[in-house]
Design an enzyme around this catalytic site. Structure first.
Site, PDB file in Angstrom:
ATOM      1  N   SER A  62       3.896  20.549  22.119  1.00 23.50           N
ATOM      2  CA  SER A  62       4.480  21.901  22.088  1.00 23.50           C
ATOM      3  C   SER A  62       5.375  22.081  20.865  1.00 23.50           C
ATOM      4  O   SER A  62       5.596  21.141  20.098  1.00 23.50           O
ATOM      5  CB  SER A  62       5.302  22.154  23.365  1.00 23.50           C
ATOM      6  N   LEU A  64       7.583  22.558  17.685  1.00 24.61           N
ATOM      7  CA  LEU A  64       7.459  22.158  16.277  1.00 24.61           C
ATOM      8  C   LEU A  64       6.370  21.103  16.080  1.00 24.61           C
ATOM      9  O   LEU A  64       5.634  21.145  15.090  1.00 24.61           O
ATOM     10  CB  LEU A  64       8.815  21.633  15.768  1.00 24.61           C
ATOM     11  N   SER A 194      18.357  17.297  13.276  1.00 23.89           N
ATOM     12  CA  SER A 194      18.868  18.646  13.563  1.00 23.89           C
ATOM     13  C   SER A 194      20.125  18.849  12.717  1.00 23.89           C
ATOM     14  O   SER A 194      20.717  17.872  12.254  1.00 23.89           O
ATOM     15  CB  SER A 194      19.221  18.744  15.047  1.00 23.89           C
ATOM     16  N   TYR A 207      23.265  15.196  22.715  1.00 27.92           N
ATOM     17  CA  TYR A 207      22.241  15.601  21.729  1.00 27.92           C
ATOM     18  C   TYR A 207      22.747  15.335  20.309  1.00 27.92           C
ATOM     19  O   TYR A 207      22.057  14.696  19.499  1.00 27.92           O
ATOM     20  CB  TYR A 207      21.907  17.074  21.928  1.00 27.92           C
ATOM     21  N   LYS A 211      21.348  12.680  17.457  1.00 28.01           N
ATOM     22  CA  LYS A 211      20.860  13.123  16.145  1.00 28.01           C
ATOM     23  C   LYS A 211      21.706  12.525  15.006  1.00 28.01           C
ATOM     24  O   LYS A 211      21.172  12.238  13.930  1.00 28.01           O
ATOM     25  CB  LYS A 211      20.842  14.653  16.060  1.00 28.01           C
ATOM     26  N   THR A 242      11.458  27.555  20.241  1.00 26.37           N
ATOM     27  CA  THR A 242      10.582  26.661  21.023  1.00 26.37           C
ATOM     28  C   THR A 242      11.147  26.549  22.440  1.00 26.37           C
ATOM     29  O   THR A 242      12.105  27.243  22.788  1.00 26.37           O
ATOM     30  CB  THR A 242      10.554  25.245  20.424  1.00 26.37           C
TER      31      THR A 242
END
Ligand SMILES: NC(=O)C1=CN([C@@H]2O[C@H](COP(=O)(O)OP(=O)(O)OC[C@H]3O[C@@H](n4cnc5c(N)ncnc54)[C@H](OP(=O)(O)O)[C@@H]3O)[C@@H](O)[C@H]2O)C=CC1
Ligand SMILES: CCCCCCCCCCCCCCCC(=O)OCC(=O)COP(=O)(O)O
Length: 325
Positions: A62, A64, A194, A207, A211, A242
């Site tokens: 799904s 990207l 990100s 998150y 990253k 997304t």
């Protein structure tokens, strides 16, 4: 009769005309020509690099990842598509197998399914991936999940899960595929990070941490692998439209399940995939794909951290207030 001052002026004008015609204009056109030629050569080099390259894309089911699969397929790459959702991978493969491109021959992709939280499955997947074409040229570590929650409410196993999918999984897959790249003295590792790999925003701790770790690991890898001719590209996008927020995990481990406004207003994944394709083709080392404000925030974090921390603290206060009201 022409006066001496007019004659002087006319002479000056002729000299200026001559200079413009013989120096400036040719110089300008020369520069433009060299720049244009450089761009054309770069495009040819990039196309040659991607055509027939064996490219592995994780998280190809799904968002990207799926768009990267479409973009690299159209560029003539030989794909190995990874994810957990078998049906979604099969649908993408039959779509790509039936598509043709003006840019030459395309190849039917392979699929390898595994869960990035399972180290045994990653090791087995690496073997399977290598069996597809015998080698890997480019690995795109794209799969990932996001998180929403306050640190004080979040269970540690949630932090671990996010780190496992976003950091340890890609690290393990990279390490499993690296020896074959080193042996061939050829390979390219891409990490989809990100903006939050460069700055941390409130209520995204797990998150942003995963990253930041990604950025650090792949920066080290780039330095260590240069002697073996292995390229490393870290790509840091801003918001993309997304399902990332829908699939995000929350403080208690449940699924967030909502499409955030920022995500919905983000860039189209197809457009971002074109930027990924260009960055990989040009063998860029570190790419920030975002608007002006987040870019400024990245610089602010380095140059005036005190101000950045204040802005983030007031953002946290504001978000907490709006959640409680
Ligand atoms: N959307 C955005 O705003 C931004 C996204 N990014 C990054 O882009 C990358 C792609 O995310 P995006 O396309 O937006 O989000 P999606 O949720 O659309 O895609 C995430 C992909 O990761 C895969 N995945 C999730 N969990 C696992 C797992 N345990 N094992 C294997 N694969 C897994 C999913 O495949 P499956 O479910 O089949 O396993 C899916 O294909 C992520 O790394 C994300 O951090 C970066 C900046 C902004
Ligand atoms: C000199 C003036 C500087 C002004 C700086 C103001 C600070 C503005 C803060 C901007 C924060 C931008 C955050 C961007 C976050 C982002 O794009 O993240 C991408 C993602 O990975 C999205 O994941 P999520 O799960 O959070 O949707």
């Amino acid at each position: 009769m022409v006066s001496p001052s007019t004659r002087k002026c006319m002479l000056k004008e002729r000299v200026m005309d001559l200079v413009t015609q013989t120096t400036i204009l040719p110089l300008l056109f020369g520069c433009l020509g060299i720049f244009g030629l450089f761009r054309v050569l770069q495009r040819i080099r990039s196309r040659t690099y991607l055509r027939n390259a064996v490219v592995v894309v994780t998280g190809a089911t799904s968002g990207l990842g799926r768009e990267c699969a479409r973009a690299f397929h159209a560029a003539g790459a030989k794909l190995v598509l990874c994810g957990r959702n078998v049906k979604a991978l099969e649908a993408l493969i039959s779509e790509l197998a039936g598509s043709c491109t003006s840019q030459g021959q395309t190849h039917k992709p392979y699929m390898v399914t595994f869960d990035l939280t399972d180290p045994g499955a990653i090791a087995a997947a690496a073997v399977e991936i290598l069996q597809c074409f015998g080698y890997v040229d480019i690995l795109i570590n794209n799969a990932g999940i996001s998180y929403r929650g306050a640190i004080s409410d979040t269970r540690v196993d949630v932090d671990r899960r996010v780190m496992e999918i976003n950091y340890f999984g890609p690290v393990a897959l990279t390490k499993a595929l690296l020896p074959s790249m080193v042996k061939r003295k050829r390979g390219h590792i891409v990490a989809i990070s990100s903006v939050q790999g460069k700055i941390s925003i409130p209520f995204r701790s797990a998150y942003a941490a995963s990253k930041h770790a990604t950025q650090a690991f792949f920066d080290c890898l780039r330095a260590e692998m240069e002697q073996d001719n292995i390229e490393v590209t870290v790509i840091s996008p801003g918001y993309i439209y997304t399902n990332l927020s829908v699939n995000a995990v929350t403080a208690d481990g449940s699924i967030y399940g909502a499409l955030d406004k920022n995500t919905a207003q983000g860039r189209s994944p197809a457009e971002v995939a074109q930027d990924v394709l260009a960055a990989v083709g040009k063998k860029k080392k570190d790419v920030l794909l975002t608007d002006l404000l987040p870019s400024l925030a990245v610089y602010l974090r380095t140059l005036a951290p005190g101000i950045f921390f204040r802005i983030m603290a007031s953002r946290a206060k504001r978000e907490r207030k709006s959640k409680n009201s």
